[in-house]
Design an enzyme around this catalytic site. Structure first.
Site, mmCIF file in Angstrom:
data_model
loop_
_atom_site.group_PDB
_atom_site.id
_atom_site.type_symbol
_atom_site.label_atom_id
_atom_site.label_comp_id
_atom_site.label_asym_id
_atom_site.label_seq_id
_atom_site.Cartn_x
_atom_site.Cartn_y
_atom_site.Cartn_z
ATOM 1 N N ARG A 34 1.100 -1.328 -0.173
ATOM 2 C CA ARG A 34 0.094 -0.433 0.286
ATOM 3 C C ARG A 34 0.363 1.103 -0.025
ATOM 4 O O ARG A 34 1.064 1.533 1.099
ATOM 5 C CB ARG A 34 -1.448 -0.256 1.026
ATOM 6 N N TYR A 152 -1.206 -21.408 8.068
ATOM 7 C CA TYR A 152 -0.753 -20.187 8.873
ATOM 8 C C TYR A 152 0.657 -20.840 9.767
ATOM 9 O O TYR A 152 2.074 -20.323 9.709
ATOM 10 C CB TYR A 152 -1.171 -19.494 9.997
ATOM 11 N N GLU A 188 -3.622 -5.431 12.579
ATOM 12 C CA GLU A 188 -4.703 -5.535 11.512
ATOM 13 C C GLU A 188 -5.190 -6.944 11.193
ATOM 14 O O GLU A 188 -5.715 -7.128 10.130
ATOM 15 C CB GLU A 188 -4.877 -4.473 10.050
#
Ligand code: NDP
Ligand code: 8X3
Length: 253
Positions: A34, A152, A188
């Site tokens: 980003r 994960y 986040e």
């Protein structure tokens, strides 16, 4: 003053590290996808701390992109004192027979291959200078597994293994490899894991006080600023109420 590269600096733990390290006067290379966020962060850090910051749009899943960025800024990357391999994510939380292939690919490509690509590109400069530190952000999920965490957890177990292997390979070259394995940190992370489902993400931290990014950033700066003769190799850091990946005391809040 050190030159420090942080992957995944656009939010959470990476962003907290950027604030903390800029405040201490270090020169930073900030990477993430980003670009808009990184630009705002760079401007803020430059004006607040008068330190040097380079923001780089980079998706660490692609070796060619990593290579291109490092080559383009070779003058700076060749002086990297510290690489913080932080970029990562969990995508989904599902039993193995229902897991989504795109989730698996994203986690393996980011948490594992991205970390390897950046380490492979930057560590030769450290070896040449006979100095440097590489800090890997692992997880409690790299020390234990938990139901539905399968892939994960596997990527973070691999990070734990790589921390140990890379440490052995690089120690004779004057380069230290360290890992920090946080428990629950409110960033986040859960919003990403649950694909923007705020209710599900918030529920993760119900009736408990999680770590904040800054708590992990403090552990990073402790590693970086340890005396010359000290190598802090491996740290597990939990919220006060957490005892393992699955044991969290939610009764006292
Ligand atoms: P955030 O989602 O807040 O931050 C993740 C960062 O990784 C973002 O800056 C994101 O930037 C970056 N990132 C993700 N994918 C890529 C990619 N392909 N290329 C480059 N950058 C990428 O979560 P956290 O701060 O919590 O996560 C940071 C690390 O900490 C991760 O490795 C995570 O596994 C680990 N961790 C987190 C814990 C937690 O409870 N929060 C606990 C233990 C470990 P962008 O989207 O702009 O690319
Ligand atoms: C993030 C912490 O417990 O969700 O790595 O795996 S956990």
């Amino acid at each position: 003053m050190k030159t420090i590269c942080i992957t995944g600096a656009s939010s959470g733990i990476g962003e907290a590290c950027a604030h903390e390290l800029a405040a201490q006067g270090h020169a930073l290379i900030l990477c993430g996808r980003r670009a808009d966020r990184l630009k705002i962060l760079r401007q803020h850090l430059e004006t607040t701390y008068n330190t040097s910051v380079l923001d780089l749009e980079l998706d660490v899943r692609y070796y060619k992109s990593c290579q291109e960025v490092v080559n383009r800024h070779e003058a700076l990357f060749s002086k990297t004192d510290i690489l913080i391999n932080n970029a990562g994510l969990a995508a989904g939380l599902a039993p193995i027979h229902e897991g989504q292939i795109n989730h698996w690919d994203q986690m393996i490509d980011t948490n594992l291959k991205g970390l390897l690509y950046m380490s492979r590109l930057i560590s030769p400069y450290m070896v040449k200078r006979k100095q440097g530190k590489i800090i890997l952000i692992g997880s409690v999920a790299g020390k234990e597994t938990y139901p539905n965490g399968n892939v994960y957890c596997a990527t973070k177990h691999a990070v734990d293994a790589l921390a140990r292997g890379m440490r052995m390979d690089l120690i004779s070259h004057g380069v230290q490899v360290s890992a920090i394995h946080p428990g629950m940190v409110e960033t986040e992370f859960s919003m990403v894991r649950f694909d923007g489902d705020r209710e599900r993400a918030n529920a993760v931290y119900n009736n408990m006080t999680p770590l904040k990014g800054i708590d992990v950033a403090k552990a990073v700066t402790w590693m970086i600023h340890s005396p010359e003769h000290v190598h802090i190799a491996d740290v597990v850091i939990y919220p006060a109420v957490q005892a393992s990946a699955t044991i969290v005391n939610r009764s006292n809040s």
